[in-house]
Design a protein around this motif. Structure first.
Motif, short mmCIF file in Angstrom:
data_model
loop_
_atom_site.label_atom_id
_atom_site.label_comp_id
_atom_site.label_asym_id
_atom_site.label_seq_id
_atom_site.Cartn_x
_atom_site.Cartn_y
_atom_site.Cartn_z
N PHE A 1 0.83 -1.21 0.00
CA PHE A 1 0.00 0.00 0.00
C PHE A 1 0.86 1.26 0.00
O PHE A 1 0.70 2.13 0.87
CB PHE A 1 -0.91 0.02 1.23
CG PHE A 1 -1.64 -1.29 1.48
CD1 PHE A 1 -2.73 -1.64 0.72
CD2 PHE A 1 -1.20 -2.15 2.47
CE1 PHE A 1 -3.40 -2.84 0.95
CE2 PHE A 1 -1.86 -3.34 2.72
CZ PHE A 1 -2.97 -3.69 1.94
N PRO A 2 1.78 1.41 -0.95
CA PRO A 2 2.67 2.59 -0.92
C PRO A 2 1.92 3.90 -1.03
O PRO A 2 2.39 4.94 -0.54
CB PRO A 2 3.58 2.36 -2.14
CG PRO A 2 2.77 1.50 -3.06
CD PRO A 2 2.00 0.58 -2.15
N HIS A 3 0.75 3.89 -1.66
CA HIS A 3 -0.03 5.10 -1.86
C HIS A 3 -0.65 5.63 -0.57
O HIS A 3 -1.12 6.78 -0.53
CB HIS A 3 -1.14 4.84 -2.88
CG HIS A 3 -2.00 3.65 -2.59
ND1 HIS A 3 -1.49 2.40 -2.37
CD2 HIS A 3 -3.35 3.53 -2.48
CE1 HIS A 3 -2.48 1.55 -2.14
NE2 HIS A 3 -3.60 2.21 -2.19
N LEU A 4 -0.64 4.84 0.50
CA LEU A 4 -1.24 5.25 1.77
C LEU A 4 -0.21 5.63 2.82
O LEU A 4 -0.56 6.13 3.88
CB LEU A 4 -2.12 4.12 2.33
CG LEU A 4 -3.23 3.59 1.42
CD1 LEU A 4 -4.01 2.49 2.13
CD2 LEU A 4 -4.16 4.72 0.99
N VAL A 5 1.07 5.41 2.54
CA VAL A 5 2.13 5.52 3.55
C VAL A 5 2.49 6.97 3.82
O VAL A 5 2.55 7.80 2.91
CB VAL A 5 3.38 4.74 3.08
CG1 VAL A 5 4.56 5.01 4.01
CG2 VAL A 5 3.08 3.25 3.02
N GLY A 6 2.77 7.27 5.09
CA GLY A 6 3.32 8.56 5.49
C GLY A 6 4.62 8.35 6.23
O GLY A 6 4.68 7.64 7.23
N GLU A 7 5.70 8.96 5.74
CA GLU A 7 7.03 8.82 6.34
C GLU A 7 7.41 10.13 6.99
O GLU A 7 7.12 11.21 6.46
CB GLU A 7 8.05 8.43 5.26
CG GLU A 7 9.45 8.13 5.77
CD GLU A 7 10.39 9.32 5.63
OE1 GLU A 7 11.38 9.36 6.38
OE2 GLU A 7 10.13 10.21 4.79
N VAL A 8 8.04 10.07 8.16
CA VAL A 8 8.35 11.27 8.94
C VAL A 8 9.78 11.72 8.68
O VAL A 8 10.72 10.91 8.78
CB VAL A 8 8.16 11.00 10.45
CG1 VAL A 8 8.48 12.26 11.26
CG2 VAL A 8 6.74 10.53 10.73
N GLU A 9 9.96 13.01 8.36
CA GLU A 9 11.29 13.56 8.18
C GLU A 9 11.56 14.63 9.23
O GLU A 9 10.63 15.26 9.74
CB GLU A 9 11.43 14.14 6.77
CG GLU A 9 11.32 13.07 5.69
CD GLU A 9 11.74 13.56 4.32
OE1 GLU A 9 11.81 14.80 4.14
OE2 GLU A 9 12.03 12.73 3.45
N VAL A 10 12.85 14.83 9.55
CA VAL A 10 13.25 15.76 10.60
C VAL A 10 14.45 16.57 10.14
O VAL A 10 15.16 16.20 9.20
CB VAL A 10 13.60 15.02 11.91
CG1 VAL A 10 12.40 14.29 12.47
CG2 VAL A 10 14.75 14.03 11.68
#
Length: 301
Positions: A77-86
């Motif tokens: 489900f790559p279209h649903l993923v949220g990755e956190v950046e800092v």
């Protein structure tokens, strides 16, 4: 008969009543106090059904990226993923960031992956915690904030939302019994809340051509059952699901039964905002006017 004329009329009614507080983007509305009172009542009523001694776990919205990858969710489900950046720079990098912000440029290029992602489903917090050998069949009650990148004007499809679940870890027969039992318990739960619901086989929104085959196999095998309501005139809306995973998560996290064989897992739960909105659509925008049996189940004042 549907409960709402359209997505727009339901969203506007919820906002006019102060239950949803409009956000700057679709799917990130805030919630008013009456809405949260219903949410709290749903939590309590659902977890009251936990077998004696059931561990109860609550999680925030984040999960370790390596653990998240092990679930195979970004593969499916790559279209649903949220990755956190800092931001991890020093003074010079901070100055460059400020210059880009002041210039209206893309300042996000100054950020790097944090090693964390948003959780798309509560149960994914549970499986890593049971790596190793189970003492016996285990059921966990859990809840968390979740995220799926599918912004929509439909108030039932939020980007940021909460899911509560029961998760089973144990034998194949135990997972199947759990699926059957909790499907019945959820149907009973929603009926007690005055919702007219029905269940059917379903599939997850797998991505791409391979995903279409995975979805067809999931539906054929009956690994996913959804519970839905007739919210809008043109379609039913899912508010809950019960899923079996066979040994997928056991293979990913090394979860074994007492005899050494991989554990089977299953989960049963729902998006709590969806259930709350369904209740407002079914019973009206003022909880004081709801049927007394429903108010009693939710312990509303």
């Amino acid at each position: 008969m549907s409960l709402a004329a359209s997505e727009t009329t339901l969203r506007d009614a919820l906002r006019d009543a102060g239950h949803l507080l409009p956000g700057p983007r679709p799917g990130i509305d805030g919630h008013g106090p009456e809405f949260e009172a219903v949410v709290d009542g749903i939590w309590r009523a659902y977890f009251d059904r936990a077998p004696a001694g059931t561990p109860v776990m609550a999680f925030g919205p984040l999960i370790d990226a390596a653990q998240f990858t092990a679930t195979d969710y970004p593969r499916s489900f790559p279209h649903l993923v949220g990755e956190v950046e800092v931001f991890d720079g020093g003074d010079a990098e901070h100055g460059a960031l400020i210059r880009d912000i002041d210039a209206g440029a893309d300042w996000t290029t100054h950020f790097v992956p944090s090693g964390m992602t948003f959780v798309p489903a509560t149960c994914e917090n549970v499986y890593p915690r049971y790596a190793g050998t189970l003492e016996g069949p285990t059921i966990v009650a859990c809840r968390s904030w979740c995220f799926r990148h599918e912004p929509s004007d439909d108030p039932m499809r939020m980007v940021s939302f909460r899911i509560c679940e029961y998760v089973y870890l144990g034998s194949a027969d135990g997972a199947e019994s759990f699926r059957t039992d909790w499907l019945g318990l959820l149907l009973e739960f929603f009926t007690d809340l005055g919702l007219e619901v029905a269940s059917d086989r379903a599939n997850d929104p797998f991505f791409g051509r391979i995903g279409a085959m995975l979805a067809a196999n999931q539906r054929r095998s009956g690994m996913k059952n959804e519970i839905s309501i007739a919210l809008y005139p043109d379609r039913r809306t899912a508010i809950s699901s019960v899923n079996t995973h066979r040994t997928h998560f056991a293979d990913s996290f090394g979860i074994r039964q007492a005899g050494g064989e991989p554990a089977h897992t299953a989960c049963a739960g729902f998006g709590i905002e969806r259930v709350a909105i369904a209740l407002f659509a079914a019973h009206g925008m003022t909880t004081a006017d709801w049927p007394e049996p429903v108010r009693a189940v939710l312990r509303l004042p």
